[in-house]
Write an enzyme that holds these catalytic residues in place. Sequence first.
Site, PDB file in Angstrom:
ATOM      1  CG  ASP A 288      -0.261   8.329  -1.998  1.00  7.70           C
ATOM      2  OD1 ASP A 288       0.474   7.563  -1.345  1.00  7.70           O
ATOM      3  OD2 ASP A 288       0.010   8.699  -3.152  1.00  7.70           O
ATOM      4  CB  ALA A 289      -0.488   8.611   4.510  1.00  2.53           C
ATOM      5  CE  LYS A 290       3.965   6.965  -2.119  1.00  2.03           C
ATOM      6  NZ  LYS A 290       2.896   7.929  -2.445  1.00  2.03           N
ATOM      7  NE  ARG A 291       1.626   9.689   8.060  1.00  4.83           N
ATOM      8  CZ  ARG A 291       1.473  10.708   7.232  1.00  4.83           C
ATOM      9  NH1 ARG A 291       2.078  10.679   6.054  1.00  4.83           N
ATOM     10  NH2 ARG A 291       0.760  11.763   7.571  1.00  4.83           N
TER      11      ARG A 291
ATOM     12  CB  THR B 236      -0.009   4.273   0.357  1.00  7.74           C
ATOM     13  OG1 THR B 236       0.142   5.628   0.780  1.00  7.74           O
ATOM     14  CG2 THR B 236      -0.924   4.210  -0.853  1.00  7.74           C
TER      15      THR B 236
END
Length: 277
Positions: free
Chosen positions: A96-99, A126
């Site tokens: 879960d990094a949402k880069r 993510t």
Amino acid sequence: MTLAPFGARLRQALDTRGQLCVGIDPHASLLAAWGLGDDLAGLETFSRTVVEALADRVAVLKPQAAFFERFGSRGVAVLEKSVEEARAAGALVLMDAKRGDIGSTMAAYAEAFLSPGSPLFSDAVTVSPYLGFGSLRPALDLARAQGCGVFALALTSNPEGHEVQRAVGPDGESVAASVLRQLAAENADAEPLGSFGAVVGATLADAGVELAINGPLLAPGIGAQGATMADLPRVFGAAVINVVPSVSRDVLKHGPSVAALRSAAERFAGEYADAVK
């Protein structure tokens, strides 16, 4: 060795281990609740315990990168070890990094999490599509080549998300609908499940968009944010079979007892099964 497509691996994991994703979120309040210090030693104990308790039985573990990064390089080293050990025990790891970025920067983010040579190599990551869906192309292409997955933010569980996600373009299509439509195109003809998923909050009163993207739908918001497994059929309709419900605090609060963590995860997986009968 080339991995089978993430979507196929995820479908098998969900069918054999139950339909649940558990976060690894070592934020300060949870560390304190476990009687641990908000320091590197606490981080190591917390992460090791969650992996020991759950990696051999839940379908997906989802470490939140930020909670490790706040400790600097030593925290990232703990994250690397957690990813390695979780995957070795059979769990799929969703980072879960949402880069989100463009060009070579997006490619570098993708390589950090989706390249087999990286210490942070995960089964999926993510990403944020809000520099335009096309900006995700380096991650989508690398994921496809390596048998990995990508989850793009579409309709998130935070109340602020609607400012962008529900915004409507000149063609009348909302941003969220556009993201979902383009994910469906990436998943075209994939069997038994596409590898390109969306993040859609379980807390939504009404999705209001087409969720049948032939890919997984990560559903945060269950437990601490107020949603329950019983809400999923209403929110997701026929697409509920491809929902990966994500629970973090309401499982993790039962630590540091390994048995209690396992019991909580089993309970939530059972609640999902009951909700979709």
